[in-house]
Design an enzyme around this catalytic site. Structure first.
Site, mmCIF file in Angstrom:
data_model
loop_
_atom_site.group_PDB
_atom_site.id
_atom_site.type_symbol
_atom_site.label_atom_id
_atom_site.label_comp_id
_atom_site.label_asym_id
_atom_site.label_seq_id
_atom_site.Cartn_x
_atom_site.Cartn_y
_atom_site.Cartn_z
ATOM 1 N N GLY A 10 -4.084 30.873 -12.685
ATOM 2 C CA GLY A 10 -5.489 30.486 -12.587
ATOM 3 C C GLY A 10 -5.992 29.853 -13.877
ATOM 4 N N LEU A 12 -8.194 30.823 -16.269
ATOM 5 C CA LEU A 12 -8.238 31.649 -17.484
ATOM 6 C C LEU A 12 -6.860 32.221 -17.814
ATOM 7 C CD1 LEU A 12 -9.794 32.951 -19.775
ATOM 8 C CD2 LEU A 12 -10.470 34.793 -18.215
ATOM 9 N N ALA A 60 -8.060 37.319 -9.350
ATOM 10 C CA ALA A 60 -9.291 37.634 -8.611
ATOM 11 C C ALA A 60 -9.470 36.679 -7.442
ATOM 12 C CB ALA A 60 -10.502 37.521 -9.537
ATOM 13 N N THR A 62 -11.964 34.312 -6.198
ATOM 14 C CA THR A 62 -13.059 33.663 -6.941
ATOM 15 C C THR A 62 -13.869 32.666 -6.107
ATOM 16 O OG1 THR A 62 -11.511 31.997 -7.758
ATOM 17 C CG2 THR A 62 -11.903 33.895 -9.179
ATOM 18 N N TYR A 125 -19.006 38.260 -3.353
ATOM 19 C CA TYR A 125 -18.160 38.101 -4.545
ATOM 20 C C TYR A 125 -18.664 39.002 -5.674
ATOM 21 C CZ TYR A 125 -16.514 35.997 -8.920
ATOM 22 O OH TYR A 125 -16.008 35.800 -10.178
ATOM 23 N N LYS A 129 -16.788 42.291 -7.325
ATOM 24 C CA LYS A 129 -16.417 42.360 -8.745
ATOM 25 C C LYS A 129 -17.088 43.572 -9.408
ATOM 26 C CE LYS A 129 -14.439 39.737 -10.999
ATOM 27 N NZ LYS A 129 -12.995 39.675 -11.380
HETATM 28 N N1 LIG Z 1 -14.519 30.703 -12.343
HETATM 29 C C1 LIG Z 1 -15.674 31.161 -12.828
HETATM 30 O O1 LIG Z 1 -16.656 30.419 -12.953
HETATM 31 C C2 LIG Z 1 -15.797 32.601 -13.258
HETATM 32 C C3 LIG Z 1 -17.044 33.037 -13.733
HETATM 33 C C4 LIG Z 1 -17.174 34.354 -14.162
HETATM 34 C C5 LIG Z 1 -16.086 35.205 -14.127
HETATM 35 N N2 LIG Z 1 -14.908 34.747 -13.634
HETATM 36 C C6 LIG Z 1 -13.789 35.700 -13.585
HETATM 37 O O2 LIG Z 1 -12.789 35.244 -14.465
HETATM 38 C C7 LIG Z 1 -11.500 35.642 -13.976
HETATM 39 C C8 LIG Z 1 -10.597 34.428 -13.949
HETATM 40 O O3 LIG Z 1 -11.188 33.453 -13.104
HETATM 41 P P1 LIG Z 1 -10.631 31.974 -12.990
HETATM 42 O O4 LIG Z 1 -11.775 31.059 -13.111
HETATM 43 O O5 LIG Z 1 -9.449 31.808 -13.875
HETATM 44 O O6 LIG Z 1 -10.186 31.989 -11.462
HETATM 45 P P2 LIG Z 1 -9.037 31.207 -10.705
HETATM 46 O O7 LIG Z 1 -8.714 29.943 -11.397
HETATM 47 O O8 LIG Z 1 -9.447 31.190 -9.273
HETATM 48 O O9 LIG Z 1 -7.796 32.174 -10.893
HETATM 49 C C9 LIG Z 1 -7.698 33.391 -10.193
HETATM 50 C C10 LIG Z 1 -6.255 33.752 -10.118
HETATM 51 O O10 LIG Z 1 -6.146 34.914 -9.272
HETATM 52 C C11 LIG Z 1 -5.095 34.672 -8.364
HETATM 53 N N3 LIG Z 1 -5.220 35.360 -7.082
HETATM 54 C C12 LIG Z 1 -6.076 35.073 -6.068
HETATM 55 N N4 LIG Z 1 -5.777 35.846 -5.006
HETATM 56 C C13 LIG Z 1 -4.727 36.623 -5.374
HETATM 57 C C14 LIG Z 1 -3.953 37.592 -4.700
HETATM 58 N N5 LIG Z 1 -4.186 37.918 -3.416
HETATM 59 N N6 LIG Z 1 -2.949 38.202 -5.373
HETATM 60 C C15 LIG Z 1 -2.670 37.883 -6.644
HETATM 61 N N7 LIG Z 1 -3.348 36.934 -7.332
HETATM 62 C C16 LIG Z 1 -4.370 36.311 -6.693
HETATM 63 C C17 LIG Z 1 -5.147 33.190 -8.111
HETATM 64 O O11 LIG Z 1 -3.935 32.776 -7.529
HETATM 65 P P3 LIG Z 1 -3.912 31.546 -6.481
HETATM 66 O O12 LIG Z 1 -4.046 30.339 -7.363
HETATM 67 O O13 LIG Z 1 -2.608 31.689 -5.818
HETATM 68 O O14 LIG Z 1 -5.101 31.727 -5.584
HETATM 69 C C18 LIG Z 1 -5.393 32.656 -9.498
HETATM 70 O O15 LIG Z 1 -4.216 32.529 -10.214
HETATM 71 C C19 LIG Z 1 -11.747 36.300 -12.628
HETATM 72 O O16 LIG Z 1 -11.825 37.695 -12.809
HETATM 73 C C20 LIG Z 1 -13.113 35.796 -12.227
HETATM 74 O O17 LIG Z 1 -13.780 36.702 -11.375
HETATM 75 C C21 LIG Z 1 -14.719 33.467 -13.224
#
Ligand SMILES: NC(=O)c1ccc[n+]([C@@H]2O[C@H](COP(=O)([O-])OP(=O)(O)OC[C@H]3O[C@@H](n4cnc5c(N)ncnc54)[C@H](OP(=O)(O)O)[C@@H]3O)[C@@H](O)[C@H]2O)c1
Length: 291
Positions: A10, A12, A60, A62, A125, A129
Site C-alpha cells: 500500500g 504507506l 487496512a 481503506t 470505515y 478503524k
Molecule cells: N489513505 C488515506 O488517506 C488514509 C488517511 C488516514 C489514515 N489512513 C490509514 O493509513 C494506513 C495506510 O493506508 P494507505 O493509504 O497506505 O492505504 P492503501 O494504499 O489502501 O494500503 C492498504 C494496504 O492494506 C492491504 N490490504 C487490504 N485488504 C487486505 C486484506 N484483506 N489482507 C491483507 N492486506 C490487505 C492493501 O492490499 P491490496 O493492495 O491488496 O488491497 C494495501 O497494501 C491505513 O491504516 C489507513 O487506514 C489512510
C-alpha cells in the site's frame, strides 16, 4: 531490530519499507497474499510466526465509500484483524504500531483534534478503524497508535495522482472546498513512524504535515505546482464546490485537522508544511519518470 510491515504494497507500507531499509533496519513486508486480513482467525498466528521486534500495521480496508456497501468485510479487516495482529504480537512479547485515521472524528470541532478528543465516526470505515484501535488497546495497552489523514505518496492510488490525471485531461476541475484537513505525505509519515519505534513511544499520536487546507486548496496547489514542474497540465481552472454538489455514499468530517502538538515535541524537528512536501512528492514522481 527486525520490523514487520503489513500492507507493504500500500501507499504507506511501501514508503515505510524503503525508509526502514535506508536506515539499515531488517524489514519484512507482507500483504494480502501472505496473510489475508479478511480471515482474522489466521492473523495472530501469521504475525507471531515472524517474531519481529516491532510490527507496524499499515494493512487496512481503506475504501471509504465502498465500506458503506460491505461493512462486514471492512470490520473483519479493520477491527477484527487489527485486534488479531495485537494478539499475535502479544503472544511473543513484541511491540506494535497501529496506523489509524482522522475519520474516527465527526468533524464538529473548529480547532485541531488532540489525541484525547472524543471519537464519533460518521461512517463504516471510521467506525471500523475506531473499533480496531480499541481492540488493539484492550489487548496491548502499551501499543503505539498513530492517527494520520489525507495520505498521499508516490506509490499507490491517492488524491494527488487523481488530480494530476484529471488536470491532464480536462480544462476545468471542480473540487469540494468545505472539508478542511491537512494532507500527509507518506515520506513524512514514515519518518514519524521511524522516530516512534526507535524511541519506543507507546500511546496515541497524531501526525500530518503542518498547515490547513480544503480539498480545493490542495487541488489548486497540485495543479499550480505540477505545471511549474513541467507536468502536462491542461486544466486552466479549479472551481470550488460545496460537498452537497458532490454527494458520496459515506459522510466525511467537515473539519479533521489533527493537532501535532504532542508529536512535534517528541520529533524535535520542524514538520514540513504540506505545500513543501507536496512539492517534494511531485519532484520525486517526475524524477521517477511518472509525469
Ligand atoms: N489513505 C488515506 O488517506 C488514509 C488517511 C488516514 C489514515 N489512513 C490509514 O493509513 C494506513 C495506510 O493506508 P494507505 O493509504 O497506505 O492505504 P492503501 O494504499 O489502501 O494500503 C492498504 C494496504 O492494506 C492491504 N490490504 C487490504 N485488504 C487486505 C486484506 N484483506 N489482507 C491483507 N492486506 C490487505 C492493501 O492490499 P491490496 O493492495 O491488496 O488491497 C494495501 O497494501 C491505513 O491504516 C489507513 O487506514 C489512510
Amino acid at each position: 531490530m527486525k520490523v514487520l510491515v503489513t500492507g507493504a504494497a500500500g501507499q504507506l507500507g511501501w514508503e515505510l519499507m524503503l525508509k526502514l531499509l535506508a536506515a539499515d533496519i531488517a524489514v519484512i513486508g507482507i500483504d494480502r497474499g501472505e496473510l489475508d486480513f479478511a480471515r482474522p482467525e489466521h492473523v495472530a498466528a501469521g504475525i507471531a510466526d515472524h517474531r519481529a521486534e516491532w510490527v507496524v500495521n499499515c494493512g487496512a480496508y481503506t475504501q471509504v465509500d465502498r465500506a458503506e456497501e460491505e461493512p462486514e468485510l471492512a470490520f473483519r479487516i479493520n477491527r477484527d484483524s487489527a485486534r488479531a495482529v495485537a494478539e499475535g504480537v502479544k503472544s511473543y512479547g513484541g511491540r506494535l504500531l497501529q496506523v489509524s485515521t482522522d475519520f474516527i472524528f465527526d468533524g464538529g470541532q473548529s480547532h485541531p483534534y488532540r489525541e484525547e478528543d472524543a471519537a464519533n465516526p460518521l461512517g463504516v470505515y471510521g467506525q471500523s478503524k475506531w473499533e480496531g484501535e480499541q481492540g488493539v488497546r484492550a489487548v496491548l495497552p502499551e501499543a503505539t497508535i498513530l492517527r494520520t489523514a489525507w495520505v498521499y505518496g508516490e506509490h499507490g492510488h491517492n488524491f494527488v495522482k487523481t488530480m494530476l490525471r484529471l488536470a491532464a485531461e480536462r480544462d476545468e476541475l471542480t473540487v469540494v472546498d468545505d472539508q478542511i484537513g491537512t494532507p500527509a505525505w507518506t515520506g513524512d509519515i514514515a519518518d514519524a513512524i521511524l522516530a516512534l519505534i526507535k524511541g519506543d513511544h507507546p500511546g496515541t499520536w497524531h501526525f500530518t504535515n503542518e498547515g490547513v487546507a480544503s480539498w480545493y486548496d490542495f487541488a489548486q496547489e497540485i495543479v499550480i505546482m505540477a505545471r511549474r514542474l513541467g507536468y502536462p497540465i491542461k486544466a486552466r481552472y479549479v472551481r470550488p464546490i460545496p460537498s452537497a454538489d458532490f454527494p458520496t455514499p459515506a459522510a466525511r468530517p467537515a473539519y479533521s485537522v489533527l493537532s501535532k502538538q504532542k508529536i512535534r515535541a517528541m520529533l524535535g524537528y520542524d514538520i514540513p508544511h504540506w505545500r513543501q512536501s507536496l512539492t517534494a512528492m511531485l519532484k520525486a514522481l517526475a524524477a521517477a519518470g511518472n509525469k
